[in-house]
Write an enzyme that holds these catalytic residues in place. Structure first.
Site, PDB file in Angstrom:
ATOM      1  N   LYS A  70       3.791 -15.463   2.628  1.00 19.80           N
ATOM      2  CA  LYS A  70       4.004 -16.200   1.379  1.00 19.80           C
ATOM      3  C   LYS A  70       5.520 -16.435   1.283  1.00 19.80           C
ATOM      4  O   LYS A  70       6.189 -16.007   0.335  1.00 19.80           O
ATOM      5  CB  LYS A  70       3.456 -15.371   0.203  1.00 19.80           C
TER       6      LYS A  70
ATOM      7  N   ASP B  77     -11.932  -9.647   4.339  1.00 18.62           N
ATOM      8  CA  ASP B  77     -13.189  -9.687   3.568  1.00 18.62           C
ATOM      9  C   ASP B  77     -13.678 -11.125   3.448  1.00 18.62           C
ATOM     10  O   ASP B  77     -14.874 -11.406   3.553  1.00 18.62           O
ATOM     11  CB  ASP B  77     -12.989  -9.109   2.154  1.00 18.62           C
TER      12      ASP B  77
ATOM     13  N   TYR C 130       0.813  -1.213   0.000  1.00 18.21           N
ATOM     14  CA  TYR C 130       0.000   0.000   0.000  1.00 18.21           C
ATOM     15  C   TYR C 130       0.848   1.266   0.000  1.00 18.21           C
ATOM     16  O   TYR C 130       0.371   2.329  -0.396  1.00 18.21           O
ATOM     17  CB  TYR C 130      -0.922   0.028   1.228  1.00 18.21           C
TER      18      TYR C 130
ATOM     19  N   ASP D 108      -2.200 -18.534   0.728  1.00 19.10           N
ATOM     20  CA  ASP D 108      -3.161 -19.239  -0.130  1.00 19.10           C
ATOM     21  C   ASP D 108      -3.825 -20.389   0.618  1.00 19.10           C
ATOM     22  O   ASP D 108      -5.053 -20.550   0.588  1.00 19.10           O
ATOM     23  CB  ASP D 108      -2.500 -19.713  -1.441  1.00 19.10           C
TER      24      ASP D 108
ATOM     25  N   ASP E  19      -6.044  -7.389   4.221  1.00 20.50           N
ATOM     26  CA  ASP E  19      -7.200  -6.798   3.535  1.00 20.50           C
ATOM     27  C   ASP E  19      -8.045  -7.906   2.910  1.00 20.50           C
ATOM     28  O   ASP E  19      -9.262  -7.962   3.073  1.00 20.50           O
ATOM     29  CB  ASP E  19      -6.691  -5.827   2.459  1.00 20.50           C
TER      30      ASP E  19
END
Ligand code: IPM
Ligand code: MG
Length: 406
Positions: free
Chosen positions: A209, A269, A159, A241, A265
């Site tokens: 990751k 969700d 970001y 993942d 983020d």
């Protein structure tokens, strides 16, 4: 009752004045103003019942600020947010600024606010209200015991890393975003997550990751370095993942999750699906700075501005109401009032009140009442008042019982 001739008790000169918290409120765009209106009314009620008050300063940030001032956030409005005891935030974003070539976008303000206030940790609790298990598309048996806290790093990563730009290269257009972290940035959010895990079920899942990204390998190393300071907390590492899959397959295994900005983020969700609706989940963004009452912070629902349903009084205000409860707990030192609001939300839902997002999955059931934004806030307020009356009655009863036992 006063006996004749006995003077009325004078108010003690030393009585503590009612605490008045100075809040900046940012209604923002889309459904922001509606959900904030509901949330404010709940907070005012809590203040009346628990003996504190608010002084609100409304500030325009987001698309509304671009419309009014030509910029998504003015410096003086950032300064007002910094000077307040806390910031109560609705949502920002407007499709009219979605043009990918636009130079100003509402979201820039939210990022500048997070960075400018040093809000390095975003806390996103995910719980499933028992009466809403049927509202989630996930099988009900998997939702039993779901109670997790996602700790999302909020001021670093993709970001904010530079360069972040599209440019002309030798073979045409090229583009770059940068995933940058210092070890200090990683350590402070990881330590916070360990502290929070310690106060809960003592399990920490660090998500990365590391099989691909260097940034994730440093992240993982730092988690391992901090781990010995918290021998009571069980730590596991998961790849993002695989974690995304486990979040749906076995969501109850998670307690505290800590992860970098973009992973957090996306995962939050996804996790909201467990709660039945994105409209249920609150968040707290906190910084290291203390105010007179707690940590400085910004409180916002995790959902966006939902322009398609704006102005229709159908948005679910619960995420914003619960964000207000988090504000009372983290920034204002009013944990009892926070708990009362959370209980009142549970009571309103148990009473059958449902905004359309919560009805959608199952269809309206017997005993349920489909309501709009403000009516849902009213139901929470009524439950809050009834809860306070109930606990006052309980206090009187127990005082009576004690008196009788003497
Ligand atoms: C969130 C939102 C924001 C983010 C957007 C609006 C910039 O999705 O708070 O999760 O990506 O952080
Ligand atoms: Mg998001």
């Amino acid at each position: 009752m006063t006996t004749p001739g006995q003077p009325l008790d004078p108010t003690p000169a030393s009585a503590d004045p009612v605490a008045t918290y100075r809040l900046v409120v940012v209604p923002g765009d889309g459904i922001g103003p509606e959900v904030i209106a509901g949330g404010r009314r709940v907070l005012e009620t809590a203040g009346r019942l628990f003996g504190f008050a608010f002084e609100w300063q409304k500030v325009l940030i987001g698309g509304v600020a671009i419309d009014a001032y030509g910029v998504p956030m003015r410096d003086e409005d950032l300064a007002a947010c910094a000077a307040a005891d806390a910031v109560y935030f609705g949502a920002i974003g407007d499709p009219k600024y979605d043009d990918p070539t636009a130079r100003v976008r509402p979201e820039q303000a939210l990022l500048a606010l997070r960075k400018g206030l040093g809000l390095y940790a975003n806390l996103r609790p995910v719980t499933v209200q028992p009466v809403l298990r049927g509202s989630s598309p996930v099988r009900e048996s998997l939702l039993e015991g779901v109670d997790m806290l996602i700790v999302r790093e909020l001021t670093g990563g993709l970001y904010f890393g530079k360069p972040s730009e599209q440019r002309q290269g030798p073979s045409g257009r090229e583009v770059v975003d940068t995933l940058f972290y210092t070890e200090g940035e990683i350590r402070r959010v990881v330590k916070l997550a360990f502290e929070l895990a310690r106060g809960r079920r003592k399990k920490l899942t660090s998500v990365d990751k590391a099989n691909v990204l260097s940034s994730s390998r440093l992240w993982r190393t730092i988690v391992e370095e901090v781990k010995p300071e918290y021998p009571d907390v069980a730590v596991e590492h998961r790849l993002v993942d695989a974690c995304a899959m486990t979040l749906i397959q076995r969501p109850a295994v998670f307690d505290v999750i800590v992860t970098e900005n973009l992973f957090g983020d996306i995962l939050s969700d996804e996790a909201s699906v467990l709660a039945g609706s994105l409209g249920m989940l609150p968040s707290a963004s906190i910084c290291e700075r203390r105010t007179a009452y707690g940590l400085h912070g910004l409180y916002e629902p995790i959902h966006g501005s939902a322009p398609d349903i704006a102005g229709k009084d159908v948005a679910n205000p619960i995420a914003t109401i619960l964000s207000g409860a988090m504000m009372l707990r983290w920034s204002l030192g009013q944990a009892a009032a926070a708990e009362a609001i959370e209980a009142a939300v549970g009571a309103a839902l148990a009473g059958g009140y449902r905004t359309p997002d919560l009805v959608a999955a199952t269809g309206e059931q017997p005993g349920q009442r489909k309501v709009g934004t403000q009516a849902m806030a009213d139901a929470v307020i009524a439950a809050l008042e009834a809860g306070a009356a109930g606990s006052a009655a309980a206090a009187i009863t127990s005082a009576g019982a004690k008196a009788a036992a003497r």
